[in-house]
Design an enzyme around this catalytic site. Structure first.
Site: not given
Ligand SMILES: NC(=O)c1ccc[n+]([C@@H]2O[C@H](COP(=O)([O-])OP(=O)(O)OC[C@H]3O[C@@H](n4cnc5c(N)ncnc54)[C@H](O)[C@@H]3O)[C@@H](O)[C@H]2O)c1
Length: 360
Positions: A122, A144, A186, A228, A238, A242, A246, A249, A253, A266
């Site tokens: 939990r 999140k 972003e 942020k 949210e 907050r 989005n 988004h 999405h 993304h």
């Molecule tokens: N929780 C939140 O508030 C929030 C906000 C925005 C996005 N997200 C989520 O985040 C995700 C997207 O994240 P992302 O864009 O980081 O994608 P990701 O985690 O897939 O990373 C992108 C790519 O870069 C590679 N990589 C990462 N760091 C690296 C580094 N330093 N050197 C070389 N390669 C590297 C990864 O292996 C991957 O292939 C989505 O699932 C989205 O829904 C969440």
């Protein structure tokens, strides 16, 4: 290295620091204090682990019981099935309630490891070590956590704040170009939704950012994290403000789901989504069309897509938008804007107007 910068997310007893600095992973004394108990599970993917896992494990030190779990790379693996592997690794480690999960990677790893931390017994502690620009400026901050279902992104998740966010800007050196650009989408979002001077700064420093100028990147990360952190502290779950984060988004999405995860990144989907929101705002007379054009110009300079993928089906996209978590009682709630720096929640948008924007 320069002194790292500390920004606090002010959540009372759950307040936590965001540390930003070049070379932080090699300075464990600065971040090890965020680990509480004896058991630590470091979750990463095969790409990131190859670069940074050894450094993080070495930094954790020999007096902790450290296990690692390296999962396959990619959004396609942000699933309940991969979460189950994290739970199994925690069970193998005999992780008790004072265990910590360390998420080493981009937003995919951060979201999924955070979700596992929210569920294990939990809720246990977790620390974010974001290694993409997108994760540094957005997903690692704010608590999140989620995994995807075939029916939609992030449908299963929880609010669960990390104990600390450790941003080593040096890890951006290995980040592929396309991922850097996706992260910049972003960054643009913060200017677009609430900070017109920052938007103008981005217009003036686009080349420096694309050339990975360390000072420019550090400023962009700091400004985004401050923005942020402030919003999350004022509206953690949210209920209001907050939702502005989005911006772009709901459209984005839907595009990601329609394309199958992995087609558009993304950040690329968010770039298109922000433009659709800006164009819809202009169409509805809420904002100047010139501001939508300004946004388009900046996103294009960052090499981001500015149009819907060819063959997009407007009706299908609208159907997917109806599943968005912001909707209330089946009515679309979108984040629109009055222009650069002024996003707002709109609950009164006719679906016909949205369809028109999607059809152009
Ligand atoms: N929780 C939140 O508030 C929030 C906000 C925005 C996005 N997200 C989520 O985040 C995700 C997207 O994240 P992302 O864009 O980081 O994608 P990701 O985690 O897939 O990373 C992108 C790519 O870069 C590679 N990589 C990462 N760091 C690296 C580094 N330093 N050197 C070389 N390669 C590297 C990864 O292996 C991957 O292939 C989505 O699932 C989205 O829904 C969440």
């Amino acid at each position: 290295m320069n002194e790292p910068l500390r920004i606090d997310v002010e959540l009372g007893a759950r307040r936590y620091p965001i540390w930003i600095g070049a070379g932080l992973l090699g300075q464990p004394a600065r971040w090890r204090g965020a680990i509480g108990g004896r058991h630590v599970l470091v979750v990463s993917n095969d790409v990131v682990a190859a670069h940074y896992l050894d450094r993080v494990v070495a930094g954790l030190g020999a007096d902790l019981a450290v296990a690692t779990l390296v999962v396959p790379d990619g959004e396609a693996h942000k699933t309940l099935a991969t979460s189950a592997r994290i739970f199994a690794a925690l069970a193998d480690l005999k992780a008790s309630r004072d265990a910590t999960i360390v998420a080493l990677g981009g937003g995919v790893i951060g979201d999924m490891a955070g979700f596992a931390a929210a569920c294990w017994m939990r809720g246990i502690a977790f620390v974010q070590i974001p290694t993409t620009l997108l994760a540094m400026v957005d997903s690692s901050v704010g608590g999140k956590t989620a995994v995807d279902l075939p029916q939609g992104k992030n449908l299963v998740g929880a609010f669960h704040q990390p104990r600390a966010v450790i941003i080593d800007t040096g890890t951006l050196d290995t980040l592929p170009e396309r991922e850097l650009r996706a992260g910049l989408a972003e960054v643009v979002k913060y200017g677009a939704l609430g900070d017109a001077p920052f938007f103008a700064w981005l217009e003036g420093h686009a080349d420096a950012l694309l050339h990975r100028d360390p000072a420019a990147l550090a400023h962009a990360i700091e400004t985004s994290c401050r923005s942020k952190a402030g919003i999350v502290a004022r509206d953690e779950t949210e209920q209001g403000e907050r939702a502005l984060l989005n911006f772009g988004h709901t459209f984005g999405h839907a595009l990601e789901t329609a394309g199958g995860y992995g087609t558009l990144l993304h950040g690329e989907a968010i770039a298109i989504g922000m433009l659709l929101a800006a164009r819809l705002s202009a169409r509805l007379g809420r904002a100047p069309a010139a501001d939508a054009q300004r946004l388009q110009t900046l996103l294009a300079r960052f090499g981001l897509p500015t149009e819907l993928p060819t063959g997009s089906d407007p009706q299908r996209l609208l159907d997917l938008m109806r599943l968005d978590k912001k909707n209330v009682s089946g009515r679309l709630r979108l984040i629109l804007w009055r222009g650069v720096g002024h996003a707002e929640i709109a609950s009164d948008v006719a679906e016909g107007a949205v369809l028109e924007i999607l059809a152009h």
